[in-house]
Design a protein around this motif. Sequence first.
Motif, PDB file in Angstrom:
ATOM      1  N   THR A 297      10.358  -4.091  -0.524  1.00 10.37           N
ATOM      2  CA  THR A 297      10.440  -2.792   0.222  1.00 10.37           C
ATOM      3  C   THR A 297      10.176  -2.675   1.316  1.00 10.37           C
ATOM      4  O   THR A 297       9.605  -1.367   1.573  1.00 10.37           O
ATOM      5  CB  THR A 297       9.045  -2.320  -0.660  1.00 10.37           C
ATOM      6  OG1 THR A 297       7.648  -3.203   0.066  1.00 10.37           O
ATOM      7  CG2 THR A 297       9.469  -2.554  -2.329  1.00 10.37           C
TER       8      THR A 297
ATOM      9  N   PRO B  11       5.338   4.734   1.883  1.00 11.87           N
ATOM     10  CA  PRO B  11       5.860   3.163   2.390  1.00 11.87           C
ATOM     11  C   PRO B  11       5.242   2.786   3.547  1.00 11.87           C
ATOM     12  O   PRO B  11       4.420   3.271   3.732  1.00 11.87           O
ATOM     13  CB  PRO B  11       7.717   3.820   2.821  1.00 11.87           C
ATOM     14  CG  PRO B  11       6.753   5.189   3.127  1.00 11.87           C
ATOM     15  CD  PRO B  11       6.086   5.405   2.714  1.00 11.87           C
TER      16      PRO B  11
ATOM     17  N   GLN C 218       4.116  -4.646  -0.639  1.00 11.21           N
ATOM     18  CA  GLN C 218       4.229  -4.102   0.427  1.00 11.21           C
ATOM     19  C   GLN C 218       3.722  -5.542   1.469  1.00 11.21           C
ATOM     20  O   GLN C 218       3.927  -6.137   2.324  1.00 11.21           O
ATOM     21  CB  GLN C 218       3.816  -3.070   1.525  1.00 11.21           C
ATOM     22  CG  GLN C 218       4.548  -1.695   0.492  1.00 11.21           C
ATOM     23  CD  GLN C 218       4.151  -0.703   1.295  1.00 11.21           C
ATOM     24  OE1 GLN C 218       2.991  -0.456   1.781  1.00 11.21           O
ATOM     25  NE2 GLN C 218       4.326   0.264   1.002  1.00 11.21           N
TER      26      GLN C 218
ATOM     27  N   ASP D 287       8.511   3.031  -3.422  1.00 13.51           N
ATOM     28  CA  ASP D 287       9.360   2.571  -2.364  1.00 13.51           C
ATOM     29  C   ASP D 287      10.354   1.154  -3.033  1.00 13.51           C
ATOM     30  O   ASP D 287      10.932   0.525  -1.818  1.00 13.51           O
ATOM     31  CB  ASP D 287       8.765   2.424  -1.251  1.00 13.51           C
ATOM     32  CG  ASP D 287       8.049   0.979  -1.144  1.00 13.51           C
ATOM     33  OD1 ASP D 287       7.754   0.533  -2.455  1.00 13.51           O
ATOM     34  OD2 ASP D 287       6.664   0.340  -0.424  1.00 13.51           O
ATOM     35  N   SER D 288      10.437   1.116  -4.231  1.00 12.90           N
ATOM     36  CA  SER D 288      11.113   0.365  -4.588  1.00 12.90           C
ATOM     37  C   SER D 288      12.963   0.021  -4.737  1.00 12.90           C
ATOM     38  O   SER D 288      13.463  -0.011  -5.001  1.00 12.90           O
ATOM     39  CB  SER D 288      10.848  -0.226  -6.024  1.00 12.90           C
ATOM     40  OG  SER D 288      10.315   1.419  -6.903  1.00 12.90           O
TER      41      SER D 288
END
Length: 284
Positions: free
Chosen positions: A60, A89, A147, A48-49
């Motif tokens: 992110t 994510p 996150q 999710d970078s």
Amino acid sequence: MAEVKRLTIPDLYAMRERGEKITFLTAYDYPMALLEDRAGVDLILVGDSVAMTVLGYDTTLPMTMDEMILFTKAVRRAAKRAFVIGDLPYMSYQASNEEAVHNAGRFMAECGTDAVKLEGGRRMAERVEAIVRAGIPVMGHIGLTPQSYTQLGGYRAQGRDAATARALIDDALALQEAGAFAILLECIPAKVAEIIYDKLEILVLSLGSGPKADGQMMIVHDMLGLFERFTPKFVKRYVNLSEQILGAFKAFIEDTKQGRFPQPEHLYNIPEEEFKRLQELLKR
Ligand code: KIV
């Protein structure tokens, strides 16, 4: 052409058995994944970078499951040998076991990934257990978990005092106990990572956590010089593609402005006879 065999979890454990280090990079699109696969990279994380490296967000957190699916499908289409991991994510697994299993299942069914990754230690062990129970391999991720960057006080190394280092060791053991097949240690002091490595039986991958690991990871945009906002200390930059790409763009601008592009070799031809016919047609 001989068919390429896709790597499996037993293949990855066999690499460790024979003392061969595992290589691990991120990829978010078809051309990059194609090159990584061709080069022989073993693991590819569709991280999710991508939110920061490709989409220009500051964190992110904005990534959605549907967006991750799109990038992951492109990578899977390219990666014939590499073991591809879908990165769950933000808020796709935190709220409940049901959501975690559902979204992990989407990566497997819609994209054909080999496993999923999620962030967090003991507090996420229940989610890992639920996903593994559904037959989906899970990679854990502890240390600097982007996150949770606000809770962690920013993008900084974790486990630099005895209490937090101890907590990371307990997190790693909990993920192993929950059934994770591997764990990624991000930005943890090398000496702490070494203790974790010695205590675990599952595969340990290091991202900025020193050499004592079964494999090394890097964010592909960092190692290629394609992410310029900041460069973590642990990154080894192998090439500065930003500079090379900028050079190519400037050369194109210069060529066009000076009338050096296009040249005859860039033109399509119409047969002489057809061209004459066209001119006749235009006279009518
Ligand atoms: O999204 C990602 O690329 C990651 C890495 C930082 C491990 O989770």
